[in-house]
Design an enzyme around this catalytic site. Structure first.
Site, PDB file in Angstrom:
ATOM      1  N   CYS A  89       0.860  -1.196   0.000  1.00 12.00           N
ATOM      2  CA  CYS A  89       0.000   0.000   0.000  1.00 12.00           C
ATOM      3  C   CYS A  89       0.891   1.239   0.000  1.00 12.00           C
ATOM      4  O   CYS A  89       1.848   1.316   0.751  1.00 12.00           O
ATOM      5  CB  CYS A  89      -0.886   0.031   1.251  1.00 12.00           C
ATOM      6  SG  CYS A  89      -2.279  -1.069   1.186  1.00 12.00           S
ATOM      7  N   VAL A  90       0.551   2.171  -0.866  1.00 14.20           N
ATOM      8  CA  VAL A  90       1.323   3.422  -0.918  1.00 14.20           C
ATOM      9  C   VAL A  90       0.679   4.485  -0.078  1.00 14.20           C
ATOM     10  O   VAL A  90      -0.461   4.437   0.268  1.00 14.20           O
ATOM     11  CB  VAL A  90       1.492   3.913  -2.371  1.00 14.20           C
ATOM     12  CG1 VAL A  90       2.516   3.090  -3.087  1.00 14.20           C
ATOM     13  CG2 VAL A  90       0.181   3.918  -3.097  1.00 14.20           C
TER      14      VAL A  90
END
Length: 105
Positions: A104-105
């Site tokens: 996840c960014v």
């Protein structure tokens, strides 16, 4: 290390606001975190995802991706985006009191 206060209890979080110690999380905290994320009230479907996230974190040491959530949680990917519109895996992880899932960014 930063802290956040949920349900009157200070808890350690990372720079993005994710719990660094998932053992400090409680269900009443989830309600407050969800409200801050613009998600309220939490429905049974939200809780299905939140509890699934916590179980997968306990088993695997990381939260599941959206793809895994959609295949394994009993909630479709389409519904995940309806429940957690700002990013299902990331938002659900934060509400579930677990660290940000890998990828996840």
């Amino acid at each position: 290390m930063p802290t956040a206060t949920y349900d009157g209890t200070p808890v350690p979080v990372d720079d993005d606001g994710f719990f660094t110690d998932p053992g400090r999380w409680t269900e009443p905290m989830a309600e407050q975190i969800a409200r801050e994320a613009g998600i309220a009230p939490l429905t049974d479907r939200h809780w299905t995802v939140i509890r699934f996230m916590r179980a997968r974190y306990a088993a695997d040491g990381t939260g599941p991706t959206v793809r895994v959530l959609g295949k394994s949680s009993g909630v479709s990917v389409k519904e995940l985006y309806q429940l957690f519109p700002k990013g299902p895996a990331k938002t659900a992880a934060k509400i579930a009191g677990i660290p940000k899932p890998r990828g996840c960014v």
